[in-house]
Design a protein around this motif. Structure first.
Motif, PDB file in Angstrom:
ATOM      1  N   THR A 210      10.679   2.935   0.128  1.00 30.19           N
ATOM      2  CA  THR A 210       9.718   3.790  -0.561  1.00 30.19           C
ATOM      3  C   THR A 210       8.333   3.141  -0.568  1.00 30.19           C
ATOM      4  N   LEU A 211       7.327   3.917  -0.261  1.00 33.11           N
ATOM      5  CA  LEU A 211       5.956   3.412  -0.270  1.00 33.11           C
ATOM      6  C   LEU A 211       5.460   3.246  -1.707  1.00 33.11           C
ATOM      7  N   PRO A 212       4.738   2.169  -1.987  1.00 36.46           N
ATOM      8  CA  PRO A 212       4.216   1.937  -3.346  1.00 36.46           C
ATOM      9  C   PRO A 212       2.921   2.722  -3.575  1.00 36.46           C
TER      10      PRO A 212
ATOM     11  N   PRO B 241      -1.873  12.596 -10.750  1.00 37.91           N
ATOM     12  CA  PRO B 241      -1.543  13.850 -11.431  1.00 37.91           C
ATOM     13  C   PRO B 241      -0.512  14.656 -10.646  1.00 37.91           C
ATOM     14  N   PHE B 242       0.215  15.505 -11.350  1.00 37.71           N
ATOM     15  CA  PHE B 242       1.317  16.255 -10.751  1.00 37.71           C
ATOM     16  C   PHE B 242       0.850  17.130  -9.594  1.00 37.71           C
ATOM     17  N   ASP B 243      -0.374  17.655  -9.673  1.00 40.83           N
ATOM     18  CA  ASP B 243      -0.862  18.583  -8.655  1.00 40.83           C
ATOM     19  C   ASP B 243      -1.637  17.892  -7.532  1.00 40.83           C
ATOM     20  N   THR B 244      -1.500  16.593  -7.400  1.00 37.02           N
ATOM     21  CA  THR B 244      -2.189  15.851  -6.340  1.00 37.02           C
ATOM     22  C   THR B 244      -1.771  16.353  -4.962  1.00 37.02           C
ATOM     23  N   LEU B 245      -2.744  16.535  -4.084  1.00 32.91           N
ATOM     24  CA  LEU B 245      -2.458  16.916  -2.708  1.00 32.91           C
ATOM     25  C   LEU B 245      -2.066  15.686  -1.900  1.00 32.91           C
ATOM     26  N   ILE B 246      -1.301  15.896  -0.844  1.00 28.76           N
ATOM     27  CA  ILE B 246      -0.865  14.770  -0.011  1.00 28.76           C
ATOM     28  C   ILE B 246      -2.064  13.977   0.492  1.00 28.76           C
ATOM     29  N   LYS B 247      -3.116  14.659   0.908  1.00 26.81           N
ATOM     30  CA  LYS B 247      -4.272  13.974   1.485  1.00 26.81           C
ATOM     31  C   LYS B 247      -5.026  13.119   0.459  1.00 26.81           C
ATOM     32  N   ASP B 248      -4.715  13.306  -0.824  1.00 26.10           N
ATOM     33  CA  ASP B 248      -5.401  12.555  -1.878  1.00 26.10           C
ATOM     34  C   ASP B 248      -4.555  11.425  -2.460  1.00 26.10           C
ATOM     35  N   LEU B 249      -3.414  11.159  -1.878  1.00 25.84           N
ATOM     36  CA  LEU B 249      -2.571  10.072  -2.369  1.00 25.84           C
ATOM     37  C   LEU B 249      -3.287   8.726  -2.229  1.00 25.84           C
ATOM     38  N   ARG B 250      -2.983   7.810  -3.134  1.00 25.60           N
ATOM     39  CA  ARG B 250      -3.578   6.476  -3.112  1.00 25.60           C
ATOM     40  C   ARG B 250      -2.494   5.423  -3.278  1.00 25.60           C
ATOM     41  N   TRP B 251      -2.777   4.231  -2.779  1.00 28.54           N
ATOM     42  CA  TRP B 251      -1.834   3.119  -2.913  1.00 28.54           C
ATOM     43  C   TRP B 251      -1.870   2.550  -4.323  1.00 28.54           C
TER      44      TRP B 251
ATOM     45  N   ASP C 196      -1.827  -3.857  -5.516  1.00 31.20           N
ATOM     46  CA  ASP C 196      -0.977  -4.860  -4.866  1.00 31.20           C
ATOM     47  C   ASP C 196       0.099  -4.199  -4.003  1.00 31.20           C
ATOM     48  N   ALA C 197      -0.259  -3.075  -3.382  1.00 30.96           N
ATOM     49  CA  ALA C 197       0.718  -2.321  -2.583  1.00 30.96           C
ATOM     50  C   ALA C 197       1.228  -3.125  -1.393  1.00 30.96           C
ATOM     51  N   ARG C 198       0.342  -3.920  -0.779  1.00 31.74           N
ATOM     52  CA  ARG C 198       0.760  -4.674   0.405  1.00 31.74           C
ATOM     53  C   ARG C 198       1.883  -5.663   0.065  1.00 31.74           C
ATOM     54  N   THR C 199       1.729  -6.389  -1.021  1.00 30.49           N
ATOM     55  CA  THR C 199       2.760  -7.339  -1.428  1.00 30.49           C
ATOM     56  C   THR C 199       4.055  -6.616  -1.782  1.00 30.49           C
ATOM     57  N   THR C 200       3.932  -5.512  -2.492  1.00 33.73           N
ATOM     58  CA  THR C 200       5.115  -4.739  -2.887  1.00 33.73           C
ATOM     59  C   THR C 200       5.842  -4.196  -1.661  1.00 33.73           C
ATOM     60  N   LEU C 201       5.095  -3.640  -0.712  1.00 37.43           N
ATOM     61  CA  LEU C 201       5.734  -3.087   0.482  1.00 37.43           C
ATOM     62  C   LEU C 201       6.388  -4.177   1.313  1.00 37.43           C
ATOM     63  N   ASP C 202       5.760  -5.348   1.393  1.00 33.77           N
ATOM     64  CA  ASP C 202       6.368  -6.450   2.138  1.00 33.77           C
ATOM     65  C   ASP C 202       7.739  -6.819   1.558  1.00 33.77           C
TER      66      ASP C 202
END
Length: 223
Positions: A56-58, A63-73, A76-82
């Motif tokens: 799963t990507l971190p 918000p619930f109505d967020t569009l896919i194109k507006d997703l954000r990391w 510390d996403a890089r460390t979590t994904l590693d």
């Protein structure tokens, strides 16, 4: 599956199952549906590695109505994904030179989330020798007031398509008469029953030739 300009539209999944890529094999233009609401229980942000076990990507809370194109990391996403990659011995299991770009992608810099998803799909399509052009729905200037199948019809028309194809699960979403009135042939693929429900293990298992054959051989129109 030639003769009509064929369009497929799918949300940008994170390394989905092989059946997803049949839509690329069967289409001339593959549209990443990025200007729709992010489905939190879907496959946009997670990849099934083995039955019931997900990578799963971190992502940051949004918000619930967020569009896919507006997703954000997440922070510390890089460390979590590693750490999450290491659970599945990635990218350590990369041995074939053809897979090195995908390994580098998984461990590289994390900038825009949708860019990351698109690049993963492009790299996989390249490894599988799939030739469909890939575009984003957000780049087409479709009327934001259009919803459901009306929005899909608008996308197909914007691209000059004469045929729209979808996975078998989409039958309940679309009415053939609506597409016919718009001059579009609505078609579905047969359900995927191939050998590769988990794409990353297949890619890193050096099964590229088998994977290509599986996608091509199961890419058939439903009656």
């Amino acid at each position: 599956m030639t003769g009509k300009r064929t369009i497929a539209v799918m949300q940008p999944y994170f390394f989905p199952y092989a059946g997803y890529f049949r839509l690329m094999a069967a289409s001339d233009i593959f549209v990443l549906f990025d200007d729709v609401q992010f489905p939190r229980r879907g496959r946009v942000h997670r990849c099934e590695m083995t039955a019931g076990h997900w990578l799963t990507l971190p992502l940051a809370p949004m918000p619930f109505d967020t569009l896919i194109k507006d997703l954000r990391w997440a922070d510390d996403a890089r460390t979590t994904l590693d750490k999450r990659l290491a659970v599945f011995d990635l990218p350590g299991r990369v041995t074939a030179p053809a897979m090195e770009p995908i390994g580098s992608h998984l461990t590289g810099s994390l900038d825009d989330v949708t860019d990351f998803l698109e690049e993963g799909l492009r790299l996989t399509a390249g490894a599988l020798e799939l030739k469909a052009d890939i575009v984003r729905s957000s780049s087409l200037g479709i009327d934001p007031g259009l919803r459901g199948q009306a929005r899909v019809i608008g996308i197909v028309q914007a691209l000059g398509g004469q045929r729209y194809i979808n996975a078998s699960g989409g039958r309940s979403l679309y009415a053939a008469d609506n597409f016919r009135q718009a001059g579009i042939d609505l078609r579905f693929l047969v359900p995927y029953a191939g050998r590769f429900p988990h794409i990353l293990p297949a890619l890193f298992g050096n099964d590229l030739a088998d994977l290509r054959d599986d996608i091509q051989n199961t890419c058939q129109w439903a009656p």
